[in-house]
Design a protein around this motif. Structure first.
Motif, PDB file in Angstrom:
ATOM      1  N   ALA A  81       0.828  -1.212   0.000  1.00  0.00           N
ATOM      2  CA  ALA A  81       0.000   0.000   0.000  1.00  0.00           C
ATOM      3  C   ALA A  81       0.858   1.256   0.000  1.00  0.00           C
ATOM      4  CB  ALA A  81      -0.920  -0.009   1.218  1.00  0.00           C
ATOM      5  N   VAL A  82       1.910   1.244   0.771  1.00  0.00           N
ATOM      6  CA  VAL A  82       2.831   2.388   0.820  1.00  0.00           C
ATOM      7  C   VAL A  82       3.505   2.590  -0.526  1.00  0.00           C
ATOM      8  CG1 VAL A  82       5.093   3.030   1.757  1.00  0.00           C
ATOM      9  CG2 VAL A  82       3.227   2.396   3.315  1.00  0.00           C
ATOM     10  N   ASP A  83       3.930   1.488  -1.140  1.00  0.00           N
ATOM     11  CA  ASP A  83       4.564   1.557  -2.459  1.00  0.00           C
ATOM     12  C   ASP A  83       3.599   2.138  -3.491  1.00  0.00           C
ATOM     13  OD1 ASP A  83       6.746   0.603  -4.420  1.00  0.00           O
ATOM     14  OD2 ASP A  83       4.957  -0.409  -5.171  1.00  0.00           O
ATOM     15  N   ALA A  84       2.344   1.748  -3.398  1.00  0.00           N
ATOM     16  CA  ALA A  84       1.352   2.247  -4.357  1.00  0.00           C
ATOM     17  C   ALA A  84       1.125   3.745  -4.226  1.00  0.00           C
ATOM     18  CB  ALA A  84       0.034   1.501  -4.169  1.00  0.00           C
ATOM     19  N   ILE A  87       8.680  -6.675   0.539  1.00  0.00           N
ATOM     20  CA  ILE A  87       9.113  -5.886  -0.616  1.00  0.00           C
ATOM     21  C   ILE A  87       8.843  -6.649  -1.907  1.00  0.00           C
ATOM     22  CG2 ILE A  87      11.148  -4.942  -1.779  1.00  0.00           C
ATOM     23  CD1 ILE A  87      12.236  -4.334   1.101  1.00  0.00           C
ATOM     24  N   GLU A  88       9.100  -7.942  -1.909  1.00  0.00           N
ATOM     25  CA  GLU A  88       8.832  -8.752  -3.101  1.00  0.00           C
ATOM     26  C   GLU A  88       7.350  -8.722  -3.455  1.00  0.00           C
ATOM     27  OE1 GLU A  88       9.838 -13.193  -4.899  1.00  0.00           O
ATOM     28  OE2 GLU A  88      10.323 -12.718  -2.814  1.00  0.00           O
ATOM     29  N   ALA A  89       6.490  -8.757  -2.441  1.00  0.00           N
ATOM     30  CA  ALA A  89       5.045  -8.674  -2.695  1.00  0.00           C
ATOM     31  C   ALA A  89       4.687  -7.338  -3.334  1.00  0.00           C
ATOM     32  CB  ALA A  89       4.275  -8.871  -1.393  1.00  0.00           C
ATOM     33  N   GLY A 100       3.049  -4.035  -7.929  1.00  0.00           N
ATOM     34  CA  GLY A 100       3.216  -2.753  -8.600  1.00  0.00           C
ATOM     35  C   GLY A 100       3.945  -2.793  -9.915  1.00  0.00           C
ATOM     36  N   GLY A 101       4.599  -3.911 -10.205  1.00  0.00           N
ATOM     37  CA  GLY A 101       5.337  -4.016 -11.452  1.00  0.00           C
ATOM     38  C   GLY A 101       6.696  -3.345 -11.378  1.00  0.00           C
ATOM     39  N   LEU A 114      16.047  -7.690  -5.663  1.00  0.00           N
ATOM     40  CA  LEU A 114      14.867  -6.853  -5.451  1.00  0.00           C
ATOM     41  C   LEU A 114      15.186  -5.360  -5.461  1.00  0.00           C
ATOM     42  CD1 LEU A 114      13.195  -8.950  -2.588  1.00  0.00           C
ATOM     43  CD2 LEU A 114      12.363  -8.708  -4.949  1.00  0.00           C
ATOM     44  N   GLY A 115      16.463  -5.006  -5.670  1.00  0.00           N
ATOM     45  CA  GLY A 115      16.842  -3.596  -5.670  1.00  0.00           C
ATOM     46  C   GLY A 115      16.777  -2.965  -4.296  1.00  0.00           C
TER      47      GLY A 115
END
Length: 552
Positions: free
Chosen positions: A329-332, A354-356, A361-362, A387-388
Motif C-alpha cells: 500500500a505504501v509503495d502504491a 518488498i517482493e510482494a 506494482g510491477g 529486489l533492488g
C-alpha cells in the motif's frame, strides 16, 4: 565569471571513478564549477580562497538512518549516556531529580544495556534514588526501558498484567511481579504516552542542536527514520525560520500495525505540505516500519530459536501477510518503504514484503531500504540485489564490544554470531549499500563508522586482525557508502555524492586524506569544515564537539 570560493592547497578526493583525485575545486552559486587547474583560473578579486592546508576535500557525508528530534530531546534529561555502572546511573538520577524538583517525570536516554546481568534492570534500584516521581530511562538501542516502581504503577503494570502485544514485561524470578525492565514498544509505549510531550519550541531547539552536531561531523543530508505527526511542524519551523538548519533531510513517517490503514490516508497530504513549505530542503518520501526488535533483548525475529531461550523466536511486530499488505500500500502511494530488520527472520519478512510490493506494482525504481540487517540467512543474501533493496548498515556496530560479547553472542551462538553485519558479502552480492549511525543509538560521526568498517575493531584495537575480518572493506568503499550510497538512497545522485562540475557543493574538509590515513587513526581525523551548497555550516575552532559522542 569568477568563482565564489576556490579550495586549494590539498587533495580534492572527488569520489568519482573517472577522475578520483584533483588538487583544486571552484564553487559558484552553490554549485561546483571547476576542478583542478581550471579551478585556479576562475579565482577573482572577490573569490574566497580556502586553504586546505595539506588536508583533503571530499563529498560531504549523508546519514541514511538517524533520529534527530528524538536524539535531541534525549539530551535534555538525566545524563546517563556515559555512565559505566548501575550505581553511576542511580546517582545521576538522584542528582538530576534533586536539581529539578518540579519535573513531574524524570527521563534519561542512552544507557548501556549490558550494565546489568542479562540486561535485567530492577525498579527497586531506581526507587532508592527517586520513589515519589516516575523515572523512565531508555537503553542505547531504544528497545528497552528501565523504570521505577512509581512508573510501573502509573502504567498499570502489576502481577496480573499480561504481556502486551509486541512487548514484554520482565518479571521477578520468584513471582510474576514486574521487575522494572520493559522490552519493545508494545510494553514501553504505554509508559511513554503518560509523559507530557515536549513543546513545539523545545522540539525545534532539540532539532537545531542535533543538526549542529551532524554538521560538525561533516554530514549535510539525513534520513529521519522515525517521524511522528508532531515532528513535522518542528522540522518545518527549524528549517524555514532563523538561520535554518545546516542539513537537508528526508522524513520517514512511522507506520505501526495498529490502525495502519487509517494512518496512511494522511501521508500524501503530509508529504505535499512538507515539500511545499520547505522546497529543496525537506522531502517526505519514506515510510518507516519496525519488522522486529533487537537481538540483545531477545526481541529480534529469528528463523531458529534463541540459544539461551529455546522457546523464543523473538518478536515479529507484523504478521507476514499484513506487513506485505502495508508495504504494498505504501509503495502504491509512491513512498519508499524503510524497514528496521535485525534478525534473520525479520530480514526475511522484510524482503518478502518488498517482493510482494514489486509483484503488485510491477517494474520501477523503488529503492526500498532495509536498515540494520544484522543477521541475514544465506538464502536471503542475494535477494537484496535481486529486489533492488538498499542495505542501510550501521558500520559502528560491527565490532566485538560488550554489547556483542555480553548480550548478543550468548543469545545466538557461534554459527549465527559469525555471520553478522555482512558488509563485504552484501557488496560482493551486488547489493547497494548506504551507511548511517542510528544516532542517538551510537555516535553520529561517519569517520568513526568508517574506521570500524575498515578494521572491524573496537576503539582500543581489539581483536587483533579484526572481528570477522572477511567482512572488512577498504576506506574508499566505506567513504562511498556515506556519500554516493546515501545520495542514491535519497534519489539525489545527480545532485550530490561526488565532486564534479554541476553538482551541489556539499563538501567536507578533513585534516588529512582519509584514504592515505592509517585505518586505526581514521576515527580521530579532525573535520575542519563542512559546506552545504557552498554555505559553510561548520568551522573547527579547536574545541571537540561531543554532541554525538558515545563510547561505542
Amino acid at each position: 565569471m569568477y568563482a565564489d570560493i576556490v579550495f586549494t592547497g590539498g587533495t580534492v578526493r572527488t569520489g568519482a571513478t573517472d577522475v578520483p583525485v584533483q588538487d583544486a575545486l571552484a564553487v559558484t552559486d552553490g554549485r561546483i564549477t571547476a576542478l583542478g587547474p581550471d579551478a585556479l583560473t576562475v579565482r577573482g578579486p572577490r573569490t574566497a580562497v580556502v586553504d586546505l592546508a595539506g588536508g583533503a576535500l571530499l563529498p560531504a557525508f549523508g546519514d541514511g538512518h538517524v533520529h534527530p528530534v528524538l536524539g535531541g530531546l534525549g539530551l535534555r534529561g538525566v545524563p546517563v549516556r556515559e555512565c559505566g555502572s548501575v550505581e553511576e546511573i542511580v546517582e545521576a538520577v538522584r542528582l538530576w531529580a534533586d536539581a529539578h524538583p518540579q519535573a513531574p517525570w524524570i527521563t534519561g536516554d542512552g544507557f548501556d544495556p549490558w550494565l546489568a546481568p542479562d540486561g535485567r534492570f530492577d525498579a527497586r534500584w531506581l526507587d532508592v534514588a527517586v520513589s515519589d516521581r516516575p523515572v523512565v530511562l531508555r537503553t542505547t538501542d531504544h528497545h528497552t526501558a528501565w523504570v521505577n516502581s512509581e512508573a510501573l504503577g502509573r502504567a498499570g503494570y502489576s502481577t496480573d498484567s499480561p504481556d502486551p502485544t509486541g512487548g514484554e514485561i520482565l518479571r521477578r524470578a520468584a513471582s510474576a511481579e514486574p521487575l522494572g525492565t520493559l522490552r519493545e514498544f508494545g510494553a514501553v509505549n504505554p509508559v511513554l504516552a503518560l509523559i507530557p510531550p515536549a513543546s513545539h519550541e523545545v522540539q525545534v531547539a532539540a532539532l537545531r542542536e542535533a543538526a549542529a552536531g551532524f554538521a560538525a561531523a561533516g554530514v549535510t543530508w539525513v534520513q529521519d527514520a522515525l517521524v511522528e505527526p508532531h515532528h513535522i511542524d518542528a522540522w518545518i519551523t527549524a528549517m524555514t525560520t532563523g538561520p535554518g538548519l545546516p542539513v537537508r533531510a528526508d522524513l520517514g513517517f512511522l507506520l505501526e500495525p495498529d490502525g495502519w490503514r487509517e494512518r496512511i490516508t494522511r501521508f500524501a497530504a503530509d508529504r505535499d505540505r512538507v515539500e511545499s513549505e520547505a522546497p529543496g530542503l525537506l522531502t517526505a518520501r519514506t515510510v518507516k516500519f519496525f519488522a522486529d526488535g533487537v537481538i540483545e533483548s531477545g526481541t529480534a525475529a529469528l528463523l531458529e530459536p534463541y540459544t539461551d531461550c529455546p522457546h523464543s523466536h523473538g518478536i515479529a511486530n507484523w504478521s507476514p501477510a499484513e506487513l506485505a499488505e502495508a508495504v504494498t500500500a505504501v509503495d502504491a502511494l509512491g513512498f519508499r518503504p524503510h524497514l528496521h530488520a535485525i534478525g534473520d527472520g525479520g530480514v526475511r519478512g522484510a524482503l518478502d514484503a518488498i517482493e510482494a510490493a514489486v509483484r503488485a506494482g510491477g517494474p520501477g525504481d523503488r529503492r526500498p531500504v532495509i536498515a540494520h540487517a544484522q543477521l541475514i540467512d544465506p538464502a536471503d543474501l542475494p535477494r537484496f540485489a535481486e529486489l533492488g533493496v538498499i542495505a542501510n548498515l550501521q558500520p559502528l556496530w560491527a565490532q566485538s564490544d560488550p554489547l556483542m560479547t555480553e548480550l548478543t553472542l550468548p543469545r545466538i551462538g557461534p554459527e549465527r554470531g559469525g555471520r553478522q553485519y555482512q558488509i563485504a558479502a552484501l557488496l560482493t552480492s551486488g547489493a547497494r549499500l548506504s551507511f548511517g549511525s542510528d544516532w542517538p543509538v551510537t555516535a553520529c560521526e561517519p569517520l568513526r563508522g568508517i574506521a570500524t568498517a575498515v578494521t572491524r575493531q573496537t576503539s582500543d584495537g581489539t581483536p587483533e586482525g579484526g572481528w570477522l575480518p572477511e567482512e572488512r572493506i577498504d576506506t574508499a568503499t566505506a567513504l562511498a557508502a556515506y556519500s554516493t550510497g546515501c545520495a542514491h538512497q535519497a534519489f539525489e545522485e545527480k545532485e550530490w555524492g561526488v565532486l564534479r562540475p554541476g553538482m551541489r557543493a556539499d563538501l567536507v574538509h578533513l585534516a588529512a586524506d582519509p584514504v592515505e590515513t592509517a585505518p586505526e587513526a581514521l576515527a580521530r581525523l579532525p573535520v575542519l569544515g563542512t559546506w552545504l551548497a557552498g554555505r559553510r555550516t561548520h568551522a573547527a575552532d579547536g574545541t571537540p564537539d561531543d554532541l554525538c559522542a558515545r563510547r561505542r
